[in-house]
Write an enzyme that holds these catalytic residues in place. Sequence first.
Site, PDB file in Angstrom:
ATOM      1  CB  THR A 128      -0.908  -0.012   1.242  1.00  0.00           C
ATOM      2  OG1 THR A 128      -1.619  -1.240   1.241  1.00  0.00           O
ATOM      3  CG2 THR A 128      -1.881   1.154   1.228  1.00  0.00           C
ATOM      4  CD  GLU A 150      -2.344  -9.367   9.488  1.00  0.00           C
ATOM      5  OE1 GLU A 150      -2.366  -9.796  10.656  1.00  0.00           O
ATOM      6  OE2 GLU A 150      -1.647  -8.403   9.130  1.00  0.00           O
ATOM      7  CG  LEU A 177     -22.239  -1.097  10.178  1.00  0.00           C
ATOM      8  CD1 LEU A 177     -23.740  -0.971   9.916  1.00  0.00           C
ATOM      9  CD2 LEU A 177     -21.654   0.278  10.518  1.00  0.00           C
ATOM     10  CB  CYS A 221      -3.673  -2.621   6.912  1.00  0.00           C
ATOM     11  SG  CYS A 221      -2.584  -3.908   6.284  1.00  0.00           S
ATOM     12  CE  LYS A 275       0.943   0.251   6.560  1.00  0.00           C
ATOM     13  NZ  LYS A 275       0.992   0.321   5.130  1.00  0.00           N
TER      14      LYS A 275
HETATM   15  C1  UDX Z   1      -7.535  -4.673   6.289  1.00  0.00           C
HETATM   16  C2  UDX Z   1      -8.478  -4.684   5.081  1.00  0.00           C
HETATM   17  O1  UDX Z   1      -9.717  -5.283   5.446  1.00  0.00           O
HETATM   18  C3  UDX Z   1      -7.840  -5.433   3.924  1.00  0.00           C
HETATM   19  O2  UDX Z   1      -8.669  -5.379   2.794  1.00  0.00           O
HETATM   20  C4  UDX Z   1      -6.496  -4.799   3.625  1.00  0.00           C
HETATM   21  O3  UDX Z   1      -5.839  -5.502   2.610  1.00  0.00           O
HETATM   22  C5  UDX Z   1      -5.625  -4.768   4.860  1.00  0.00           C
HETATM   23  O4  UDX Z   1      -6.297  -4.104   5.914  1.00  0.00           O
HETATM   24  P1  UDX Z   1      -6.882  -6.462   8.150  1.00  0.00           P
HETATM   25  O5  UDX Z   1      -5.920  -5.438   8.687  1.00  0.00           O
HETATM   26  O6  UDX Z   1      -6.445  -7.884   8.036  1.00  0.00           O
HETATM   27  O7  UDX Z   1      -7.384  -6.025   6.701  1.00  0.00           O
HETATM   28  O8  UDX Z   1      -8.136  -6.454   9.137  1.00  0.00           O
HETATM   29  P2  UDX Z   1      -9.704  -6.189   9.018  1.00  0.00           P
HETATM   30  O9  UDX Z   1     -10.427  -7.468   8.946  1.00  0.00           O
HETATM   31  O10 UDX Z   1     -10.009  -5.159   8.014  1.00  0.00           O
HETATM   32  O11 UDX Z   1      -9.961  -5.579  10.474  1.00  0.00           O
HETATM   33  C6  UDX Z   1      -9.252  -4.410  10.876  1.00  0.00           C
HETATM   34  C7  UDX Z   1      -9.581  -4.053  12.280  1.00  0.00           C
HETATM   35  O12 UDX Z   1     -10.911  -3.565  12.380  1.00  0.00           O
HETATM   36  C8  UDX Z   1      -9.477  -5.178  13.309  1.00  0.00           C
HETATM   37  O13 UDX Z   1      -8.806  -4.674  14.447  1.00  0.00           O
HETATM   38  C9  UDX Z   1     -10.917  -5.531  13.610  1.00  0.00           C
HETATM   39  O14 UDX Z   1     -11.075  -6.040  14.907  1.00  0.00           O
HETATM   40  C10 UDX Z   1     -11.591  -4.171  13.465  1.00  0.00           C
HETATM   41  N1  UDX Z   1     -13.016  -4.251  13.136  1.00  0.00           N
HETATM   42  C11 UDX Z   1     -13.429  -4.835  11.974  1.00  0.00           C
HETATM   43  C12 UDX Z   1     -13.964  -3.677  13.993  1.00  0.00           C
HETATM   44  O15 UDX Z   1     -13.606  -3.120  15.038  1.00  0.00           O
HETATM   45  N2  UDX Z   1     -15.284  -3.730  13.653  1.00  0.00           N
HETATM   46  C13 UDX Z   1     -15.718  -4.311  12.512  1.00  0.00           C
HETATM   47  O16 UDX Z   1     -16.929  -4.318  12.268  1.00  0.00           O
HETATM   48  C14 UDX Z   1     -14.765  -4.892  11.648  1.00  0.00           C
END
Ligand code: UDX
Length: 483
Positions: free
Chosen positions: A122, A156, A254, A264, A267
Amino acid sequence: MRLTVIGTGYLGAVHAACMADIGHDVLGVDVDTERITVLSEGRPPFYEPGFDEILNRALASGRLRFGTELRAAAAHGEVHFICVGTPQQAGSRAADLRYVDAVVDGLVPHLPRSCLVVGKSTVPVGTTARLNTRIAGLVPAGVRAEVAWNPEFLREGFAVEDTLRPDRLVVGVSGREADETLRRVYAPMLGAGVPYISTDPSTAELVKVAANSFLATKISFINAMSEVCDAAGADVATLADALGHDTRIGRQFLNAGLGFGGGCLPKDIRAFAARAQELGVGPAVEFLDQVDAINHRQRTRTVALVRRLAGGDLAGRRVAVLGATFKPDSDDVRDSPALAVATALHRQGAEVRVHDPEGAANARRAHPELRCGSDLLTACRGSDLVLHLTEWRQYREVDPVELARVVRTPVLVDGRNALRHDQWRAAGWAVKALGRPYAPAQPSDAQPLDAQSRNALRATIVSPATGPSPVAALSSALPNGQA
Ligand code: UDX
């Protein structure tokens, strides 16, 4: 096709194994010799469901090898994927592109033949254009090289699935040749009907940061609603369900709670804001500062809630923290909201014990001051409060009756709104979740509290400054006639 994947972190290692799995001849390269050794031996250097199997299958096929030399990468590849990290710069919100630049500088002068260099990391919009200018001065005579961008959207915990069956492929190219090369790389996915969006490099770069910004905004939106729910005595989980039925809104992302973390989203939204400012359009994405601020407030709200539940003083209180990773099904503790809360409570004098099924070792490395382990009952034994901060499936399957037997006081803070509160209450637990009303325990014969626990419960729970008093709610947690 002969591919190289440079950078073998969560993104690169999975990409390399998956590309070999679909039939390419892949060389994975990293400067971290230890990582290369374990990958070569078929031992995943991180926890990611399904990765172990695909890594070993790819190694056994003979189509996947690992090494540390960019010269060897240059000699091997027709297409070179850049998958190195783009962390936040120290002292700035902007992305640090030194690892991307180092790959280009180390690779391009050794290219023996014309090839395509494809960034997957990214990056700030404009990076591909900058790198194309940069390689023009590095590429050997008679060799043609082009930089294209093909952002990665994998999550992840679902990295293998997201790589093999992505919901879309986006490529940013300057011409037809690069587009055709990438169509050949991803032929099995295209054959399976995965949408393929071929565009200019700037748009492709923007798709990634825009997607992450949107996801982060969605999470912070519902967390902002959760703050309002707490003030109004409303229930954010029901609110989210009701909103989610509107197909224009959708229920995903949500889930109100402790907010987002990881390597990700946090940052990426900061780097996007910094880049927009450089481009003279800072105000267009100023809302991302709010998204970031709301997200961080969930951590301070949780710490304040725990302090309140502990009677205003955390000194000597034993707190069990369930979850260390930033999300379930990963061992990644980078910018983990759970660990941020755990360390804040520790600093305020609480005796914190952290449990995580896969992330305990990384948590210990990142925070040697915390006690972290992978035995749930040990973490919870004698605790005054149990905090559910990462929604591992194991926690949803835990028997609250059994857990109530080992804690000192059965008080649960559900920081992820993911547990069955009715079941916990029936087992004698008082439950508080962000954005949801206090839920007193239901009278239960599951585990009558002894006198000491009763007194401890009474002593530890005090009223918050505003809102419904947890005293009354938690008092009624006591089994009938025992108050
Ligand atoms: C994210 C993007 O989803 C992905 O497309 C990109 O390539 C990399 O960044 P990731 O960091 O693996 O992926 O995690 P993600 O599933 O997006 O969750 C991110 C954070 O949001 C987590 O800490 C999760 O607990 C939190 N989250 C997610 C919430 O607090 N509420 C939600 O409804 C969904």
